[in-house]
Design an enzyme around this catalytic site. Structure first.
Site, PDB file in Angstrom:
ATOM      1  N   ASP A  18      10.885 -13.451 -26.932  1.00 37.80           N
ATOM      2  CA  ASP A  18      11.713 -13.985 -25.848  1.00 37.80           C
ATOM      3  C   ASP A  18      12.230 -12.820 -25.013  1.00 37.80           C
ATOM      4  O   ASP A  18      12.873 -11.896 -25.536  1.00 37.80           O
ATOM      5  CB  ASP A  18      12.879 -14.787 -26.438  1.00 37.80           C
ATOM      6  CG  ASP A  18      13.631 -15.574 -25.384  1.00 37.80           C
ATOM      7  OD1 ASP A  18      13.119 -15.698 -24.254  1.00 37.80           O
ATOM      8  OD2 ASP A  18      14.729 -16.068 -25.689  1.00 37.80           O
ATOM      9  N   MET A  19      11.947 -12.849 -23.709  1.00 38.80           N
ATOM     10  CA  MET A  19      12.395 -11.773 -22.828  1.00 38.80           C
ATOM     11  C   MET A  19      13.916 -11.835 -22.658  1.00 38.80           C
ATOM     12  O   MET A  19      14.516 -12.910 -22.677  1.00 38.80           O
ATOM     13  CB  MET A  19      11.718 -11.886 -21.465  1.00 38.80           C
ATOM     14  CG  MET A  19      10.196 -11.962 -21.530  1.00 38.80           C
ATOM     15  SD  MET A  19       9.453 -10.608 -22.457  1.00 38.80           S
ATOM     16  CE  MET A  19       9.928  -9.218 -21.441  1.00 38.80           C
ATOM     17  N   TYR A  23      14.838 -12.721 -15.487  1.00 35.97           N
ATOM     18  CA  TYR A  23      14.934 -12.664 -14.026  1.00 35.97           C
ATOM     19  C   TYR A  23      15.712 -11.424 -13.586  1.00 35.97           C
ATOM     20  O   TYR A  23      15.365 -10.772 -12.594  1.00 35.97           O
ATOM     21  CB  TYR A  23      15.609 -13.924 -13.481  1.00 35.97           C
ATOM     22  CG  TYR A  23      14.763 -15.176 -13.554  1.00 35.97           C
ATOM     23  CD1 TYR A  23      13.617 -15.230 -14.327  1.00 35.97           C
ATOM     24  CD2 TYR A  23      15.130 -16.325 -12.860  1.00 35.97           C
ATOM     25  CE1 TYR A  23      12.852 -16.372 -14.405  1.00 35.97           C
ATOM     26  CE2 TYR A  23      14.366 -17.480 -12.935  1.00 35.97           C
ATOM     27  CZ  TYR A  23      13.233 -17.492 -13.710  1.00 35.97           C
ATOM     28  OH  TYR A  23      12.465 -18.635 -13.783  1.00 35.97           O
ATOM     29  N   ARG A  60      27.903 -10.431 -18.939  1.00 37.92           N
ATOM     30  CA  ARG A  60      28.401 -11.367 -19.950  1.00 37.92           C
ATOM     31  C   ARG A  60      29.620 -10.814 -20.677  1.00 37.92           C
ATOM     32  O   ARG A  60      30.472 -11.579 -21.144  1.00 37.92           O
ATOM     33  CB  ARG A  60      27.287 -11.689 -20.950  1.00 37.92           C
ATOM     34  CG  ARG A  60      26.103 -12.408 -20.340  1.00 37.92           C
ATOM     35  CD  ARG A  60      25.062 -12.758 -21.391  1.00 37.92           C
ATOM     36  NE  ARG A  60      23.816 -13.215 -20.772  1.00 37.92           N
ATOM     37  CZ  ARG A  60      22.780 -13.701 -21.439  1.00 37.92           C
ATOM     38  NH1 ARG A  60      22.848 -13.803 -22.761  1.00 37.92           N
ATOM     39  NH2 ARG A  60      21.697 -14.073 -20.805  1.00 37.92           N
ATOM     40  N   ASP A 120       9.071 -16.803 -19.671  1.00 36.62           N
ATOM     41  CA  ASP A 120       9.610 -15.628 -20.367  1.00 36.62           C
ATOM     42  C   ASP A 120       9.578 -15.736 -21.885  1.00 36.62           C
ATOM     43  O   ASP A 120      10.313 -15.030 -22.571  1.00 36.62           O
ATOM     44  CB  ASP A 120      11.046 -15.378 -19.906  1.00 36.62           C
ATOM     45  CG  ASP A 120      11.971 -16.555 -20.197  1.00 36.62           C
ATOM     46  OD1 ASP A 120      11.463 -17.623 -20.567  1.00 36.62           O
ATOM     47  OD2 ASP A 120      13.194 -16.392 -20.055  1.00 36.62           O
ATOM     48  N   GLU A 121       8.739 -16.602 -22.448  1.00 36.45           N
ATOM     49  CA  GLU A 121       8.653 -16.683 -23.911  1.00 36.45           C
ATOM     50  C   GLU A 121       7.229 -16.972 -24.356  1.00 36.45           C
ATOM     51  O   GLU A 121       6.493 -17.707 -23.698  1.00 36.45           O
ATOM     52  CB  GLU A 121       9.627 -17.719 -24.476  1.00 36.45           C
ATOM     53  CG  GLU A 121       9.421 -19.127 -23.965  1.00 36.45           C
ATOM     54  CD  GLU A 121      10.395 -20.103 -24.598  1.00 36.45           C
ATOM     55  OE1 GLU A 121      10.848 -19.852 -25.724  1.00 36.45           O
ATOM     56  OE2 GLU A 121      10.682 -21.119 -23.952  1.00 36.45           O
TER      57      GLU A 121
END
Length: 636
Positions: A18-19, A23, A60, A120-121
């Protein structure tokens, strides 16, 4: 609905890659000055600063979340960098991110079977690679293990001091008393770490991964330690992982099914499902879903990695929230035109790069109504896909109008462009699915028909684009992938059997044809036999998939070809009965070499000859016809 699949007893090593904030990473690669800064990618609309679709880990830390809009994110984190997603045709253009995802997949595919799950996965089946590594050099014999591997998180491994974490991971990886499954997991962890480092080197992107013995557990693990980390799930740790895992966070349980488990059964974690027997779950949710629920509670999932590097479908959509809802047919048609243009471009790109075509066009919409039936869903509609933007646009608006008539009984075509307050479209999307590979034929005389349901005269597909040679391994020269050796026939690909083919090239062998089709396809030629008086065209069309693994499948495919060619079905309907909306087919008996039938299994030769035998015309006696009356045999 979820599908219950039996898990094999063989040891498997499955990874889910998983990236990390993909984006954002793509935008940071374009603008290196953004690296290390709180960054978010926002949608193109300007309402309250735009919706956040990706948030960096630096942002985050300040409390920025994807549920926020740009203005709110700037209040929480004044130094945040907001980057707008590219725009085309008044909507987000994700091609940049799709292409970047393809770069990652090309790196990962070097070590095992890959299934691209989204932009992206990626799922990977590393079983063969792990077995080869274990056979060559077991992890317990490795003197040097890369630090990236030692940074792995092993579920169930108790580490009292974080400073000793790497040492404890090394001990777990190199255990001489480990069982076969754990040794394979250790090899898988080493392979995944190497791939992640290779992805970073070649693409500048970081990614996280989960390594387990099935897809479900691997996906859960990949999200547990991010960014740029990997998590290993030994079989002994599965129960502990699922025991407290929230039921609504499981794949396919985030909607009504998960809510039903909470409200009806009082299940809030996956582990709580263990209280219910398989029979109880089947009674409540059906046999298939009940078995699936019983399986996931125990970490059982037999779903295979499909080995797909390309998407199964293409789609283009847009939402129209609140006051932006579409309330006229003309506004719907405007946006459908934009969506279809994008879809057509992507289909053409897929055709050029991957030699594939889509066969089905589907329209989805979400709407509200101004009356009590607002809960009713707008029906999805599908039809055969015709290539060319204009054709797709025409079919899409027809699908929408059909759905709208079913939704609210909208029959008045004269209301086009007028205001209609009883409904409003809040989401529109068009999709192309049922992707099939174009067959590769060495005979350049083969061409695509420009008529029929599939590719039309306005299609950008040409024969030079459609066909290319196969190499000695049975794969295409431009797309050398470990795909099954299978040829997919295009519905509009028409061929005829020439009478002089056997004279020029020798007798054609059916068995030899199917035996060697993966290396060389028999040459077929497009032929139009025009009758000067009637103007009728005679040709043979086919729409079958050939599989060399089964003689029965071969014969069944031949049966379908000839039945379509002579205009009959399995029940022996007359060849003069044309299918509605399609031309009736005919054949010339003398053009079919009966010697090829002798090569079929004896038990079906008689039946096959019956298919080829011309159907007798009914013996109809006309009134007043003396000759007909005489030859009819009824002389009384």
């Amino acid at each position: 609905m979820p599908v219950a699949t039996r898990e094999t007893s063989d040891a498997r090593i499955i990874a889910h890659v998983d990236m990390d904030c993909f984006y954002v990473q793509v935008e940071q690669r374009k603008q290196p000055s953004l690296r290390g800064l709180p960054t978010a990618v926002i949608q193109y609309n300007s309402y309250k600063g735009g919706a956040l679709i990706a948030v960096s880990y630096e942002a985050r830390k300040y409390g920025v979340k994807r549920s926020m809009r740009g203005d709110e994110a700037q209040e929480v984190c004044p130094q945040i960098q907001l980057v707008q997603v590219p725009v085309a045709r008044g909507k987000a253009d994700l091609n940049t991110y799709r292409n970047a995802g393809s770069e990652v997949v090309s790196v990962l595919a070097s070590k095992g079977r890959c299934e691209r799950a989204s932009i992206d996965e990626v799922y990977m089946d590393l079983t063969e690679a792990a077995e080869a590594m274990l056979k060559e050099s077991s992890p317990e014999n490795l003197d040097d293990i890369h630090e990236e591997v030692l940074k792995s998180h092993v579920l169930g491994l108790h580490v009292e001091d974080e400073r000793d974490a790497k040492r404890e991971v090394r001990k777990w990886l190199c255990r001489s008393d480990a069982d076969y499954h754990d040794k394979l997991l250790a090899c898988g962890a080493i392979i995944v770490a190497e791939l992640r480092m290779q992805v970073l080197k070649e693409t500048e992107f970081t990614c996280s991964a989960g390594i387990a013995h099935n897809k479900m557990l691997a996906k859960l693990a990949s999200a547990m330690n991010k960014p740029a980390q990997q998590t290993i799930v030994p079989r002994s740790s599965v129960k502990g992982l699922l025991e407290s895992f929230p039921i609504k966070k499981m794949k396919q349980l985030g909607g009504k099914l998960g809510s039903s488990l909470q409200s009806d059964l009082g299940v809030n974690t996956v582990g709580e499902l263990l209280k219910f027997s398989e029979e109880k779950l089947q009674q409540r949710y059906g046999i298939n879903t009940g078995t699936w629920l019983w399986n996931i509670a125990r970490g059982i999932n037999g779903e295979e990695v499909e080995g797909r590097l390309l998407p199964k479908s293409h789609g283009s959509g847009k939402t129209f929230p609140g006051p932006q809802a579409l309330k006229t047919i003309s506004s719907v048609q405007h946006w459908l035109n934009q969506l279809c243009e994008e879809l057509s471009e992507r289909l053409q790109s897929d055709l050029d790069q991957n030699k594939r075509i889509a066969r089905t066009l589907t329209l989805h919409a979400r709407t509200y109504k101004g009356d009590s039936d607002s809960h009713k869903n707008f029906p999805s509609k599908s039809c055969p896909l015709r290539y060319g933007a204009a054709k797709i646009q025409e079919d899409a608006i027809n699908l929408f109008q059909a759905g709208l008539r079913e939704y609210i009984g909208f029959h008045n075509n004269k209301s086009q462009g007028s205001q209609n307050s009883s409904w409003g479209i809040t989401s529109l999307s068009v999709g192309a699915s049922k992707m099939v590979n174009i067959p590769s034929l060495q005979d350049s005389s083969c061409d695509l028909s420009r008529q029929g349901d599939g590719l039309t005269e306005e299609s950008p597909l040409s024969s030079s684009q459609a066909f290319h040679s196969w190499n000695e391994n049975g794969t295409t020269e431009r797309e050398a992938q470990p795909e099954p050796k299978r040829i997919h026939a295009i519905p509009t690909l028409k061929a005829v059997v020439k009478k002089n083919t056997a004279k020029e090239k020798g007798n054609c062998s059916i068995l030899e044809l199917f035996k060697n089709y993966s290396d060389q396809c028999t040459s077929s030629e497009k032929q139009h036999a025009t009758n000067a008086q009637t103007g009728k065209t005679s040709s043979i069309g086919s729409e079958s998939n050939y599989n060399s693994d089964s003689t029965c499948n071969q014969v069944e495919s031949l049966k379908e070809i000839y039945c379509e060619a002579i205009g009959t079905n399995n029940r022996g309907s007359s060849s003069t009965q044309a299918v509605e909306g399609r031309p009736s087919w005919s054949y010339r008996m003398e053009e079919i070499d009966p010697s090829v039938v002798d090569e079929l299994p004896p038990e079906i030769q008689q039946e096959f000859r019956a298919w080829l035998r011309p159907l007798k015309r009914p013996n109809v006696v006309k009134r007043g016809s003396i000759i007909t009356h005489y030859f009819s045999g009824n002389k009384n």
